[in-house]
Design an enzyme around this catalytic site. Structure first.
Site, mmCIF file in Angstrom:
data_model
loop_
_atom_site.group_PDB
_atom_site.id
_atom_site.type_symbol
_atom_site.label_atom_id
_atom_site.label_comp_id
_atom_site.label_asym_id
_atom_site.label_seq_id
_atom_site.Cartn_x
_atom_site.Cartn_y
_atom_site.Cartn_z
ATOM 1 N NE ARG A 1 -3.961 -1.501 10.353
ATOM 2 C CZ ARG A 1 -2.843 -0.887 9.691
ATOM 3 N NH1 ARG A 1 -2.985 0.308 9.211
ATOM 4 N NH2 ARG A 1 -1.771 -1.454 9.646
ATOM 5 N NE ARG B 1 2.101 -4.989 11.447
ATOM 6 C CZ ARG B 1 3.233 -5.034 11.001
ATOM 7 N NH1 ARG B 1 4.227 -5.943 11.051
ATOM 8 N NH2 ARG B 1 3.363 -4.628 9.650
ATOM 9 N NE ARG C 1 7.288 -3.530 6.424
ATOM 10 C CZ ARG C 1 6.185 -3.468 6.422
ATOM 11 N NH1 ARG C 1 5.511 -2.869 5.342
ATOM 12 N NH2 ARG C 1 5.403 -3.593 7.461
ATOM 13 N NE ARG D 1 6.718 -1.263 9.898
ATOM 14 C CZ ARG D 1 5.644 -1.059 9.674
ATOM 15 N NH1 ARG D 1 5.701 -0.518 8.297
ATOM 16 N NH2 ARG D 1 4.491 -1.451 9.941
ATOM 17 C CE LYS E 1 -2.111 -0.879 3.795
ATOM 18 N NZ LYS E 1 -1.333 -2.196 4.335
HETATM 19 P P1 AMP Z 1 1.068 0.415 8.958
HETATM 20 O O1 AMP Z 1 2.233 1.084 8.839
HETATM 21 O O2 AMP Z 1 -0.042 0.758 8.255
HETATM 22 O O3 AMP Z 1 1.485 -1.223 8.851
HETATM 23 O O4 AMP Z 1 0.855 0.545 10.578
HETATM 24 C C1 AMP Z 1 1.572 0.030 11.559
HETATM 25 C C2 AMP Z 1 0.903 0.154 13.102
HETATM 26 O O5 AMP Z 1 0.368 1.382 13.379
HETATM 27 C C3 AMP Z 1 -0.342 -0.989 12.962
HETATM 28 O O6 AMP Z 1 0.089 -2.370 13.240
HETATM 29 C C4 AMP Z 1 -1.168 -0.420 14.157
HETATM 30 O O7 AMP Z 1 -0.566 -0.679 15.178
HETATM 31 C C5 AMP Z 1 -1.002 1.206 13.955
HETATM 32 N N1 AMP Z 1 -2.090 1.757 12.977
HETATM 33 C C6 AMP Z 1 -1.843 2.308 11.813
HETATM 34 N N2 AMP Z 1 -2.964 2.638 10.993
HETATM 35 C C7 AMP Z 1 -4.057 2.328 11.956
HETATM 36 C C8 AMP Z 1 -5.297 2.401 12.123
HETATM 37 N N3 AMP Z 1 -5.949 2.926 11.086
HETATM 38 N N4 AMP Z 1 -5.945 1.947 12.987
HETATM 39 C C9 AMP Z 1 -5.364 1.501 14.205
HETATM 40 N N5 AMP Z 1 -3.996 1.349 14.230
HETATM 41 C C10 AMP Z 1 -3.246 1.851 13.418
#
Ligand code: AMP
Length: 185
Positions: A88, A144, A127, A133, A13
């Site tokens: 989400r 996740r 990654r 990360r 994404k």
């Molecule tokens: P991402 O980089 O989008 O994979 O997000 C990394 C982490 O940030 C996720 O595993 C969640 O802990 C948090 N996070 C990001 N976006 C959201 C969202 N829309 N709702 C809840 N947690 C989020």
């Protein structure tokens, strides 16, 4: 153009959002990036979010909805925006619907990037080595993906019912996938 990029962690994404942002000259809004930056700066939001993020759990809906409401109030989103990582949960999607109705900025396309689980696991492990990360540990990755299936995958049907869903095969080169995205817009 107001877009949502939907897909499991590791689907690409962020990569596609970046390309779309350049092509259409509209901001890519990554809630994960916003949170990581808050964690890095040690703000109150960052301190609250870190515990959830490290485990691979979702940050509470009210917090996320507040962040997105604030971000969409900024001028650079006037011509459009690309949401990466939000919504989400169904509650987030409903809040976004209300927000975009209020602001008369309807979501036009929801692009669901589909990648088989096995490939996701490989990409996320790769990654981890590249980006280091905190949430790319084996346990957090597994969690996740579980959270995605339980909380986020229902949004596929949610947006299909609204006639907004465009499904893309997210396997191949970055260019190939971008071409598929461009075709459905
Ligand atoms: P991402 O980089 O989008 O994979 O997000 C990394 C982490 O940030 C996720 O595993 C969640 O802990 C948090 N996070 C990001 N976006 C959201 C969202 N829309 N709702 C809840 N947690 C989020």
């Amino acid at each position: 153009m107001n877009l949502i990029l939907l897909g499991p962690p590791g689907a690409g994404k962020g990569t596609q959002g970046h390309r779309l942002s350049e092509r259409y000259n509209i901001p890519e809004i990554s809630t994960g990036d916003i949170l990581r930056s808050a964690v890095h700066k040690g703000t109150p939001l960052g301190r609250e979010a870190k515990n959830y993020m490290d485990r691979g759990a979702l940050v509470p809906d009210e917090v996320m909805i507040g962040i997105v409401r604030e971000r969409l109030a900024q001028d650079d989103t006037e011509r459009g925006f690309i949401l990466d990582g939000f919504p989400r949960t169904v509650a987030q999607a409903e809040a976004l619907s209300r927000l975009s109705e209020e602001q008369q900025r309807p979501i036009e396309h929801v692009i669901s990037i589909e990648v088989p689980q096995e490939e996701l696991l490989q990409r996320l492990a790769g990654r981890r080595q590249l980006e280091g990360r905190q949430d790319d540990t084996d346990e957090a990755i597994r969690y996740r993906l579980e959270v995605y299936e339980r909380e986020t995958a229902p949004l596929i049907d949610y947006y299909r019912r609204q006639g907004l869903l465009r499904c893309i095969v997210g396997v191949g080169t970055i260019d190939e996938i971008f071409q598929r995205v461009a075709v459905v817009l």
